[in-house]
Design an enzyme around this catalytic site. Structure first.
Site, mmCIF file in Angstrom:
data_model
loop_
_atom_site.group_PDB
_atom_site.id
_atom_site.type_symbol
_atom_site.label_atom_id
_atom_site.label_comp_id
_atom_site.label_asym_id
_atom_site.label_seq_id
_atom_site.Cartn_x
_atom_site.Cartn_y
_atom_site.Cartn_z
ATOM 1 N N THR A 190 -3.007 -1.534 -1.240
ATOM 2 C CA THR A 190 -2.624 -0.173 -0.867
ATOM 3 C C THR A 190 -3.678 0.518 -0.006
ATOM 4 O O THR A 190 -4.840 0.115 0.061
ATOM 5 C CB THR A 190 -2.383 0.684 -2.126
ATOM 6 O OG1 THR A 190 -3.595 0.795 -2.859
ATOM 7 C CG2 THR A 190 -1.297 0.084 -3.003
ATOM 8 N N ASP A 191 -3.225 1.594 0.629
ATOM 9 C CA ASP A 191 -4.135 2.449 1.395
ATOM 10 C C ASP A 191 -4.644 3.566 0.487
ATOM 11 O O ASP A 191 -4.383 3.567 -0.719
ATOM 12 C CB ASP A 191 -3.443 2.987 2.656
ATOM 13 C CG ASP A 191 -2.215 3.845 2.355
ATOM 14 O OD1 ASP A 191 -2.053 4.313 1.198
ATOM 15 O OD2 ASP A 191 -1.416 4.061 3.280
ATOM 16 N N ALA A 192 -5.323 4.526 1.058
ATOM 17 C CA ALA A 192 -5.916 5.611 0.258
ATOM 18 C C ALA A 192 -4.862 6.436 -0.473
ATOM 19 O O ALA A 192 -5.159 7.063 -1.495
ATOM 20 C CB ALA A 192 -6.754 6.525 1.157
#
Length: 147
Positions: A21-23
């Site tokens: 995942t990203d932030a």
């Protein structure tokens, strides 16, 4: 020889981990391609062909081209199902349709069309898909025998 047909999809479960995942906790777009790669590897394994053994025998499948559509986000901890379907079989390549769906609601999150080429491991030159593999795919109802 070229065969075009509908096939029965192979399904592989996977889970979204933090590293995917990203932030914002949403799966980073390129990771869908990783999920699809894992499903293709497990599809071959289910047919009795481990990629490590194929490489020892001098054969590799390489991605020739990919087209992907992103429809909805997958998030951290989502359980996913990734499918593999042979849509076209040529002498030395396969065109596959793949879908990533969230388990539970079966929402289609991403779909892709991937062309893989069968090549010689030593030269990366095209080679015919081995008869044994073609027979295994045909035996699984993925394309007609003899095509």
């Amino acid at each position: 020889m070229r065969a075009q047909h509908e096939s029965q999809p192979f399904s592989h479960p996977c889970r979204v981990y933090y590293e995917d995942t990203d932030a914002g906790g949403v799966v980073y777009y390129v990771n869908y391609l990783k999920f699809m790669e894992r499903a293709r590897t497990e599809w071959l394994r289910a047919l009795g062909f481990a990629q490590s053994q194929l490489a020892v025998e001098g054969l590799l499948f390489v991605v020739h081209s990919v087209e992907a559509r992103y429809l909805a986000p997958a998030r951290l901890d989502d359980a996913l199902t990734v499918s593999v379907e042979v849509r076209q079989a040529n002498r030395a390549s396969l065109r596959l349709h793949q879908q990533v769906r969230r388990q539970g609601d079966a929402a289609l999150l991403c779909e892709g069309w991937v062309t893989v080429a069968c090549v010689r491991a030593d030269s990366f030159k095209p080679r015919a898909i081995p008869d044994a593999l073609r027979s295994a795919i045909a035996g699984a109802g993925l394309f007609p025998a003899g095509e």
